[in-house]
Design an enzyme around this catalytic site. Structure first.
Site: not given
Ligand code: NAP
Length: 293
Positions: A52, A96, A119
């Site tokens: 990422k 995460q 997200d």
């Protein structure tokens, strides 16, 4: 059979994003800034976060990685999330997953400001997605939709069978495909571990989306001729011949299923690269919203 090349598509999209960011900065507009929280040292999570950060650089974004040991308390982590919510320099951020067992993931997800939730996991964004309002779409389902769009795979009136009902893949991709429009306007069946006669259902599918995490689960006898198969599965299977010690396996028996398909995604190089791309698109969207452009 045509292979859906997620790697190439994601490279194209990242170049498009980078061009847009170059235009923004040429006008004196600050570049997008994504932050990521990584707790602990899980190998998979380390790789995902590193990718990422790398993608941010490719897109011309700024990125900040915040690392914490896995003994961080839930309250400490929530305080870090609140700091990012309030930090005007940060356009969007991710935490995460998975988190260590002593931390309530749902509580963390719900603490993220929905306007920075790139997200797309916050219930506000999930709700907006399910009623067809703009918002941050969960990255993997949005990536699948983008692949269907870019390969001109018409979903209107088609029977889509989704295998898996997780909150991050199965449910949102089903939701997106039943929205009005194209991609969309599909008749969607969602299957899960309690589904009976699964092969009978998948054989009726024009499009199968396999997202269950069981390597090679979808076999040739479960697929009708001319179907499109999207393989979301990425299970790490031990492989002593690889430097990493593992290889990634999809949920589809690719070798035997591919010859029957009109379109199929490989693993790796299919859905996976698109997931990061969607995160980049969501971050760009967050930055544009915050700067009013
Ligand atoms: P998950 O949360 O574990 O959900 C798996 C789903 O599959 C559940 O709904 C489960 O049913 C269903 N299932 C399990 N065994 C089944 C069976 N035998 N028959 C029918 N359904 C079955 O998984 P996930 O997070 O959605 O991820 C699924 C896969 O996609 C994993 O391999 C994951 O690594 C991969 N993934 C890839 C990406 C990417 O970027 N490429 C992103 C996310 C996930 P129940 O609900 O009844 O338990």
């Amino acid at each position: 059979m045509q292979l859906i090349d997620g790697k190439k598509t994601s490279t194209d999209i990242k170049q498009e994003i980078a061009a847009e960011v170059a235009e923004m900065t040429a006008k004196g507009i600050r570049r997008p800034h994504l932050a990521a929280i990584l707790v602990g040292h899980d190998g998979g999570s380390e790789t995902y976060v590193a990718n990422k950060v790398k993608s941010c650089a490719e897109c011309g974004f700024e990125s900040t990685l915040l690392r914490f040991e896995d003994d961080i308390t839930e309250e400490q982590l929530l305080a870090e999330v609140r700091k990012l919510n309030e930090n005007p320099e940060i356009d969007g951020f991710i935490v995460q997953l998975p988190l260590p067992k002593h931390i309530d993931e749902q509580r963390v997800i719900e603490t993220v400001d929905p306007d920075k939730d790139v997200d797309g996991f916050h219930p506000v964004n999930v709700g907006r997605l399910s009623i067809g309002l703009p918002g941050f779409k969960s990255a993997t389902p949005a990536g699948i939709i983008e692949l269907l769009r870019r390969y001109n795979i018409d979903t209107r009136g088609k029977h889509v069978v989704v295998i898996g009902r997780s909150n991050i893949v199965g449910k949102p991709v089903a939701s997106l495909l039943m929205q009005k429009g194209n991609p969309g306007d599909a008749t969607v069946t969602v299957c899960h571990s309690r589904t009976t006669n699964l092969p009978e259902i998948t054989r009726q599918a024009d499009i199968i989306i396999a997202a269950l995490g069981k390597p090679g689960f979808v076999t040739a006898d479960m697929v009708k001729d001319g179907a499109t198969v999207i393989d979301v599965g990425t299970t790490r299977v031990p492989d002593a011949t690889r430097k990493s010690g593992f290889r990634l396996c999809g949920d589809v028996d690719f070798e035997n299923v591919a010859p029957k398909c009109e379109f199929i995604t490989p693993v790796p190089g299919g859905v996976g690269p698109m997931t990061i791309c969607s995160l980049m698109l969501n971050t760009l969207q967050a930055a544009k919203q915050r700067r009013g452009c």
